[in-house]
Each structure stands twice: as C-alpha cells, then as structure tokens.
Design a protein around this motif. Structure first.
Motif, short mmCIF file in Angstrom:
data_model
loop_
_atom_site.label_atom_id
_atom_site.label_comp_id
_atom_site.label_asym_id
_atom_site.label_seq_id
_atom_site.Cartn_x
_atom_site.Cartn_y
_atom_site.Cartn_z
N ARG A 1 0.83 -1.23 0.00
CA ARG A 1 0.00 0.00 0.00
C ARG A 1 0.86 1.28 0.00
NH1 ARG A 1 -1.77 -1.37 6.02
NH2 ARG A 1 0.27 -1.08 6.93
N PRO A 2 0.57 2.19 -0.92
CA PRO A 2 1.16 3.52 -0.86
C PRO A 2 0.21 4.46 -0.11
CG PRO A 2 0.20 3.15 -3.03
CD PRO A 2 -0.15 1.95 -2.21
N THR A 3 -1.03 4.03 0.07
CA THR A 3 -2.11 4.72 0.77
C THR A 3 -3.25 3.70 0.71
OG1 THR A 3 -3.59 6.65 0.74
CG2 THR A 3 -2.88 5.84 -1.40
N SER A 4 -4.33 3.85 1.50
CA SER A 4 -5.24 2.71 1.61
C SER A 4 -6.64 2.89 1.03
CB SER A 4 -5.35 2.28 3.09
OG SER A 4 -4.08 1.91 3.58
N GLU A 5 -6.86 3.91 0.21
CA GLU A 5 -8.20 4.09 -0.37
C GLU A 5 -8.71 2.80 -1.00
OE1 GLU A 5 -5.97 6.42 -0.37
OE2 GLU A 5 -6.93 8.35 0.01
N THR A 6 -7.88 2.21 -1.87
CA THR A 6 -8.34 1.03 -2.63
C THR A 6 -8.44 -0.21 -1.75
OG1 THR A 6 -6.08 0.58 -3.28
CG2 THR A 6 -7.43 1.86 -4.82
N VAL A 7 -7.69 -0.21 -0.64
CA VAL A 7 -7.74 -1.34 0.29
C VAL A 7 -9.06 -1.30 1.05
CG1 VAL A 7 -6.66 -2.37 2.34
CG2 VAL A 7 -5.23 -1.27 0.59
N MET A 8 -9.45 -0.09 1.45
CA MET A 8 -10.57 0.04 2.39
C MET A 8 -11.93 0.16 1.71
SD MET A 8 -8.61 2.69 4.95
CE MET A 8 -9.75 2.76 6.32
N TYR A 9 -12.00 0.86 0.58
CA TYR A 9 -13.30 1.22 0.06
C TYR A 9 -14.17 0.06 -0.42
CZ TYR A 9 -11.54 5.96 0.81
OH TYR A 9 -11.02 7.09 1.37
N PRO A 10 -13.56 -1.06 -0.89
CA PRO A 10 -14.45 -2.18 -1.21
C PRO A 10 -15.24 -2.63 0.03
CG PRO A 10 -12.27 -2.55 -2.13
CD PRO A 10 -12.18 -1.31 -1.28
N TYR A 11 -14.63 -2.47 1.20
CA TYR A 11 -15.32 -2.88 2.44
C TYR A 11 -16.29 -1.82 2.91
CZ TYR A 11 -12.41 -6.70 1.72
OH TYR A 11 -11.86 -7.79 1.11
N TYR A 12 -16.02 -0.56 2.54
CA TYR A 12 -16.99 0.49 2.84
C TYR A 12 -18.27 0.18 2.05
CZ TYR A 12 -13.89 3.48 5.59
OH TYR A 12 -13.09 4.00 6.57
N ALA A 13 -18.08 -0.27 0.79
CA ALA A 13 -19.25 -0.60 -0.04
C ALA A 13 -20.03 -1.75 0.60
CB ALA A 13 -18.78 -0.99 -1.44
N LYS A 14 -19.29 -2.69 1.19
CA LYS A 14 -19.93 -3.85 1.80
C LYS A 14 -20.63 -3.48 3.11
CE LYS A 14 -18.67 -8.32 3.72
NZ LYS A 14 -17.53 -9.11 4.20
N TRP A 15 -19.99 -2.64 3.90
CA TRP A 15 -20.50 -2.35 5.24
C TRP A 15 -21.57 -1.27 5.26
CZ3 TRP A 15 -14.75 -1.85 7.13
CH2 TRP A 15 -14.19 -3.13 7.23
N ILE A 16 -21.55 -0.38 4.27
CA ILE A 16 -22.53 0.71 4.29
C ILE A 16 -23.75 0.28 3.47
CG2 ILE A 16 -22.98 3.13 3.68
CD1 ILE A 16 -19.92 3.59 4.04
N LYS A 17 -24.80 -0.06 4.17
CA LYS A 17 -26.01 -0.56 3.49
C LYS A 17 -27.18 0.41 3.63
CE LYS A 17 -24.48 -4.10 1.56
NZ LYS A 17 -24.08 -3.63 0.25
N GLU B 1 -18.98 3.44 -10.95
CA GLU B 1 -17.83 2.88 -11.68
C GLU B 1 -16.63 2.71 -10.78
OE1 GLU B 1 -19.78 5.64 -12.05
OE2 GLU B 1 -18.29 6.94 -13.00
N MET B 2 -16.62 3.35 -9.61
CA MET B 2 -15.46 3.22 -8.73
C MET B 2 -15.76 2.17 -7.67
SD MET B 2 -12.72 4.95 -9.46
CE MET B 2 -11.85 5.73 -8.13
N PHE B 3 -16.15 2.56 -6.46
CA PHE B 3 -16.35 1.54 -5.42
C PHE B 3 -17.83 1.32 -5.11
CE2 PHE B 3 -11.94 2.76 -5.06
CZ PHE B 3 -11.32 1.52 -4.92
N ASN B 4 -18.67 2.13 -5.73
CA ASN B 4 -20.10 1.91 -5.63
C ASN B 4 -20.60 1.88 -4.18
OD1 ASN B 4 -22.58 1.57 -6.87
ND2 ASN B 4 -22.44 -0.68 -6.84
N ILE B 5 -20.35 2.96 -3.48
CA ILE B 5 -20.73 3.03 -2.07
C ILE B 5 -21.96 3.93 -1.95
CG2 ILE B 5 -19.86 3.39 0.29
CD1 ILE B 5 -17.01 3.58 -0.95
#
Ligand code: 87F
Length: 714
Positions: free
Chosen positions: A313-329, A446-450
């Motif tokens: 990781r150079p920064t964690s946007e891409t690491v975290m946001y797939p899980y933001y999409a999953k957790w934010i319902k 088109e990005m993380f769909n949150i």
C-alpha cells in the motif's frame, strides 16, 4: 597482552557489544585490511582505524605527555596542526620504546582499546569528531596484532569517555576540517562548493556539538543532529531509516493526543492489510497514474514467482473502500469514520531525507463516509485544525491553513486542504498534513459503488452515493520540528513532546569532594527529580559515574532536553539550583522551595517562546508581492511569496517555469528550483481585500481571485 575475552568482558560492562571479533595472523598496517576482508567472520563492510602516538617536545624538566590521535584510515592527519591546537610543541612520531614503556604494545597493536584507566590520564587523547557520528563499523585492534574487534564509532566514544577525567578530557577534533584550516594559503584548491562545506565544519569542535553549521550545510547539519540526538540511524536499504526511541516517543505523543481528539469526533481505529492486489489497486487507475512509478510490488515468495504480483500500500483508499461498499447498506450505517496508524511504502527516486522523504513511513490515514457534503466539509476543516494544533501546540511549529490549487490537490479528490509549514534555513515551504474532501469520486458506481437508499426519498428508489474524506499526517512532523528548532548544539525539543523535559546534573564534584558529600549531592538530585515527577514533570537525574558535568551538559544539549538543573555544593548551601534553558541558553538560579511551581511554568514559557520565535520568523518571511519582478528576488531571499492570483492552472505552470533559473540543472533541492503554489490561505484578512475586476494576478495580469502563497518547497 589481554585476551579477547577479557576485553569483550570489560566492554560488556559498558554495554558495548562488538559486532564481530576476528582472530588472524599477525598483520602490519598494510596487510591488516586485506586480512580482515578475506575473513568470513568480519562484517561485509567496515573501516579500519589508525591510532598514532606522538611525543611532543616539552620544557626540560617536564615529563613528556604522549599525544594519541585516533583517526579513520582515510583521513590525512596533520599532527602539527593538532599539536598547535593543543598547545603542544613539535610533535614527533613516538619511538617503539615509548610505545612499549607506556602501553606494553608494539606499533601493530595500537587502538583506542590500548587506553585504560591506568594509561589514559597520562596521555592526551584526540578522537576524530567524525568517528562518533559515523554509521560505519570500525575495525580496532584488541591490544594485539592478531585480534580485531568491530565497534561502532559511538561505542568507541563511549569507551573513551568512561576513561576521561577532569584533568585528561577527551579532545574530539574534526581532523578533516583542521587540515584545511591549517594548510598554508594557496595550498588548498577547494571548489567554491567544497569550501563552503568546509566552512560549515565548526572550528573548535571540542566545545560545539554538531560540528557542521546549520547556516552553511543545512542537509549535513540536519542528519548530524538526528544521529547525535539518537533519533535516527541509517539502514542498509536506501531511503529507509530506523526511528530510535528518542524520535519514536515524539510520534507516540502525537498519537496519544490525536487519538483522544478523533475519538471525541466518533472516529474508530482499525487495521487493514498492507497488501493490495493489482486488480483492486487499478480501480483507482485515473488517480494513481501519476503515482504508479512509486508503487512497490511483491513478485516472489522464496524461489517461486507469485501468480499475480501484489502491491504494498502507498495509501489505503483502494484497500478500504471495497469494504466500505460492503458495510454501508443503510443511512443508519453513516457516518462511517475509521482511522488507521500504519506504515506505507512509496518507492521514490528523489533524494531521500530522513523523516521528510523516505520510502517507508509511518502515518495515520483517516477515511470517512457521510450522507451529505455539509457533514464532509465540516469534518475536513475540523481535522485540519487538529493538524494545526499538533504542529502549533505540541511541536511549537507554526503552520498556515489553506486550500490547495487544482494542480496541487489530490487528483482523486474534490478539494484538498493543507497545513503548510516553512523551513527558514532553506526558505522552502513544506506540506505538513492534508485533509481531503473526496466528494463522491470514490463512491461512484464505476469506482467503489458506495451508496445508501436516500432517506429523503419516500419511495426508496434513489441511491445516495456517500460523500467521503481522507486525511493523513505522517512522521514528517518530526523532521519539520527538528529543522525549525534545532541549532548548532543539536536538537531543541519543545517541552510538550520531550520524553525528558528536565535533566538534573550534579556539579562541582572534584577530587577533593568526600565520598559522603558526593553521595549527598547525588541524593539531592534524585530527590529533586522525584519531586518534579510528582507534579507531572518528566525529570531525570543524570548520576552516571565517570562522566564530567561538561560531558553531560553536552550530551543532553545534543538531545535537546528543554531544561537543565545544576546542583553543586554551593547551590545546596543556598538551597537553590541553577536553571539552564536549552532554547536560549539563559541561566537563572531558582530556590529549591519553588521548583514545583516554577519548573512547570518555565517549561510552558519555553514552549510558548519557541512557538512565538518560529511564528515571527515565518510571518517575517511571508512577503506580500504584487508585481512579477519581485517574485524571483523574494524567493531567492529565502522567502515565501503571497500574491493575488488568478487560480488558473496554466498560470501556475508558467510561474513554476519562470521562477526557475534556466541556466542551471534543475533539481527539486536546488535553490533555483521553480516555485509551486503552496496554498490559498483560508485567512485572507492578513492582506488587502482583492477587488473583483480590479486586483490583477501578479503573474499573468488577469483578474485575481485570492491571495496565494507560492514558494520553493520540499
Ligand atoms: C503514491 C502512490 C500511489 C499519494 C501515492 O493524502 C498512490 C498515491 O494516492 C496516492 N501518493 N497518494 C494520495 C494519497 C491521498 C490521501 N490518502 C489518505 C492522503 C491522506 C491519507
């Protein structure tokens, strides 16, 4: 001849552990190095030390005092210049007889270790000042021509310091600098740059800790301060450094302070993995494009190639946001506010600088998601103000809050706010922390769909894409603090981040002092330390045996301890202590009865004064400019320009080009490098109002929008 075991044992008593010990055939000076290089037990890289003994001419009756000079093999030693400096006449190489008489050793067995409690007081010892600060391992003879130990420069210094007495102080002299100083006019053919660097080495380095002047060779001064203060050590992967406890503890103060504040804001700490798959990392393709050369990849495990390379990781946007999409319902899952304290890796190829630009660094990265832009906007500013407080209230470093230009913002976000610092010694601005509003750029389908169902739509048909922020503050904080407050004696720590705020040094103990008196002074020092601790002051009594008060003063000054209290027999008689401020050097007596109230107050005064001085300097170098002709001269004067600006990207490109001197090779670090916009300050009231349609951009003459800071930067 002492055995290696007995020498290593006595070193162990000083907590010195040789990196290696090698037994070999008897070697003279020329075959020694090669023999060691051929040995499998020797470290891969090392320097050999030479120890030379001289006999100065003395007045008839006096006993000759041999002069011992310890230098790196590569240093040409001008023994006459050393002799002159120490007021010794006609120094000549000592005979083998003298070596035998004094040290019971032959000329191939000499080393710092030949000096013992018995011989040391009878000689004058000079240690090249560059040895203790060097990161090399040094080969030293273990009082024999057939055994060699490998010690760090600092260990060698420690060993010699323990032998030091008031009558026989160790002389640390910069032998390279002395050589240049001593050379007859015309003999030294130094290039102007080289000459400037030589000038940086401080004359009489015996009394002056850092040995390189901040004003002359700033980069060398900076690393020297970090090493001498035990904040950092070099590491054998380029661009990576070790953070030692003296600096890491500052990071912990920042962490503790910041954690309390963000918790109050409802932010929770979490931890995400350091690896990112190529597929996920590339979801941020548009924004990562400019950054991709810096991404480090794992391609192999043991001998087998990975099927898919994995990025660090150079920064964690891409690491975290797939899980933001999953957790934010649902909107009830908002806001989501997570922070992590972690390391990130950015494989930069620009010149590394400890704390400021390193390939791995520590930071916190906060990532939050909201239902509305208003909430996101509010948090961006709140976090930015916490960053300001970290700098101003903890590190005594002034910063200016503002918004980045379109060119300088995080390309993935909507807008970037920043705290901008300033390093007066180089006249360069430094981005000190950023708080971004990402808008809906990452939450888009088109990005993380949150998204959540819009709570305001009674039919529950509309998707509301979340508004996101991200914000980061790194260990760069520590580097900026060192650059701003450090001086030619070393580090200067603001009291609020110092792990030792007050050091108490027993003084005035001489050969005549009775054991009882000495114990009583030491006892009073300990007592004073506990009294101070009881009122929350981080105090320490330095009761180390075998070090002179002068050595201790110097040691704690290099480490930047804000306040020194001296206690000697005379002070005790008057029930007082002498206070010595690290930031100003000001000394003042203080009645012991008043310490519990006066010392905390004095520490706060030091903190406030340090901030005030740094802020006055920053503002005095922030120059209001309205005509282009004044921009470059102002930058060349190590100042930051504030000018009315049109805020157009093409104009910013133009400013960068026009403010760089084209006749010189361009390097980010060159004083002639082009200026960037640093920020558009939020507080515009410091400068005359911009009159729409009337006030013009100082660079291009179009209508100006806001006062903007431009400067050369880190
Ligand atoms: C380097 C390589 C790959 C900066 C990079 O500022 C990606 C990046 O996205 C990258 N260097 N950035 C921008 C980081 C933005 C943002 N992230 C969270 C922060 C604060 C904390």
């Amino acid at each position: 001849m002492a055995s290696v075991e007995s020498i290593t044992q006595s070193l162990a008593g000083l907590s010195i552990q040789p990196a290696a010990a090698v037994t070999h055939t008897a070697t003279d000076a020329t075959s020694w190095r090669e023999t060691l290089q051929a040995s499998s037990s020797a470290p891969a890289s090392f320097e050999t030390l030479k120890t030379m003994v001289y006999k100065p001419k003395t007045a008839k009756a006096a006993t000759p005092v041999p002069l011992v000079i310890i230098a790196r093999e590569s240093t040409d030693v001008n023994s006459a210049a050393v002799g002159k400096k120490l007021n010794l006449k006609e120094v000549r190489v000592a005979s083998e007889d003298l070596l035998n008489e004094f040290f019971a050793l032959d000329k191939n067995s000499l080393s710092p270790l030949m000096l013992t409690a018995e011989t040391y007081p009878k000689v004058a010892t000079v240690l090249d000042a560059s040895i203790a600060s060097s990161s090399s391992l040094f080969a030293v003879r273990a009082r024999s021509s057939t055994t060699t130990l490998f010690l760090s420069g600092k260990d060698i210094l420690t060993y010699l310091r323990t032998l030091e007495t008031q009558d026989a102080p160790l002389q640390e002299i910069d032998l390279e600098a002395l050589k240049v100083d001593a050379a007859p006019a015309g003999q030294v053919k130094a290039t102007p740059v080289k000459k400037e660097k030589d000038d940086a080495k401080i004359e009489g380095a015996v009394q002056i800790a850092i040995g390189i002047k901040k004003e002359v060779d700033f980069a060398a001064w900076y690393t020297n301060v970090l090493i001498k203060a035990d904040m950092m050590d070099y590491y054998n992967v380029s661009g990576c450094y070790i953070l030692r406890p003296w600096s890491y503890s500052i990071w912990e103060v920042i962490q503790d302070w910041f954690n309390v504040r963000i918790r109050e804001m409802g932010v929770q700490n979490a931890y995400f993995p350091m690896f990112v798959s190529a597929k996920v990392l590339e979801r941020e393709k548009d924004h990562i494009e400019g950054f991709s050369p810096e991404v480090a990849w794992v391609t192999r495990a043991g001998q087998s190639e990975l099927e898919e390379p994995i990025a660090v990781r150079p920064t964690s946007e891409t690491v975290m946001y797939p899980y933001y999409a999953k957790w934010i319902k649902s909107h009830r899952d908002l806001p989501l506010k997570l922070n992590q304290w972690n390391n990130v890796v950015r494989w930069e190829f620009k010149n590394p600088q400890p704390f400021l630009r390193t390939r791995e660094f520590l930071w916190q990265e906060g990532h939050t998601a909201f239902l509305t832009k208003e909430e996101a906007d509010k948090e961006v500013r709140e976090i930015l103000d916490l960053y300001r407080q970290v700098y101003e209230d903890l590190l005594a470093v002034p910063v200016i809050r503002g918004v980045k230009s379109e060119k300088e913002k995080f390309a993935g976000g909507l807008y970037t706010t920043t705290v901008e610092g300033f390093v007066p010694a180089t006249g360069r601005g430094i981005q000190a922390g950023t708080s971004h509003c990402l808008g809906q750029n990452f939450s888009r389908p088109e990005m993380f769909n949150i998204f959540v169902e819009d709570p305001n739509d009674p039919t529950n048909q509309t998707k509301a894409y979340v508004w996101q922020n991200s914000w980061g503050l790194s260990t760069r904080t520590i580097g900026v603090m060192v650059m701003i407050h450090g001086d030619n004696q070393g580090l200067v720590l603001p009291p609020r981040v110092a792990s030792i705020q007050v050091v108490i040094v027993p003084c005035g103990i001489t050969a005549k002092t009775s054991d009882e008196q000495r114990k009583s002074i030491n006892y009073r020092c300990e007592e004073l330390a506990s009294v101070l601790k009881s009122v929350g002051v981080k105090a320490k009594a330095d009761l180390r045996e075998g070090y002179t008060p002068g050595f201790k003063f110097n040691d704690w000054e290099q480490k930047g301890v804000p306040l020194r209290l001296e206690i000697g027999p005379a002070d005790l008689k008057k029930s007082q202590t002498l206070t010595v401020r690290r930031d100003t050097g000001v000394k003042a007596p203080l009645p012991l009865a008043e310490v519990t109230s006066a010392v905390p107050k004095l520490l706060e005064t030091i903190q406030a004064d340090m901030f005030k001085r740094a802020q006055d300097t920053y503002f005095s170098r922030l120059k209001e400019v309205t005509r282009w002709e004044d921009v470059v001269p102002t930058l060349d004067d190590k100042c930051v320009v504030v000018m009315p600006w049109c805020e157009e990207e093409a104009c910013e490109d133009d400013i960068k080009e026009r403010s760089a001197r084209s006749d010189e090779p361009q390097d980010e670090r060159a004083p002639s490098a082009g200026a960037k916009s640093l920020c558009i300050p939020f507080d515009q009231s410091r400068w005359p109002p911009i009159e729409p349609g009337k006030t013009k951009c100082a660079a291009c003459g179009k209508d100006a929008k806001r006062w903007t800071m431009f400067g050369r930067s880190y």
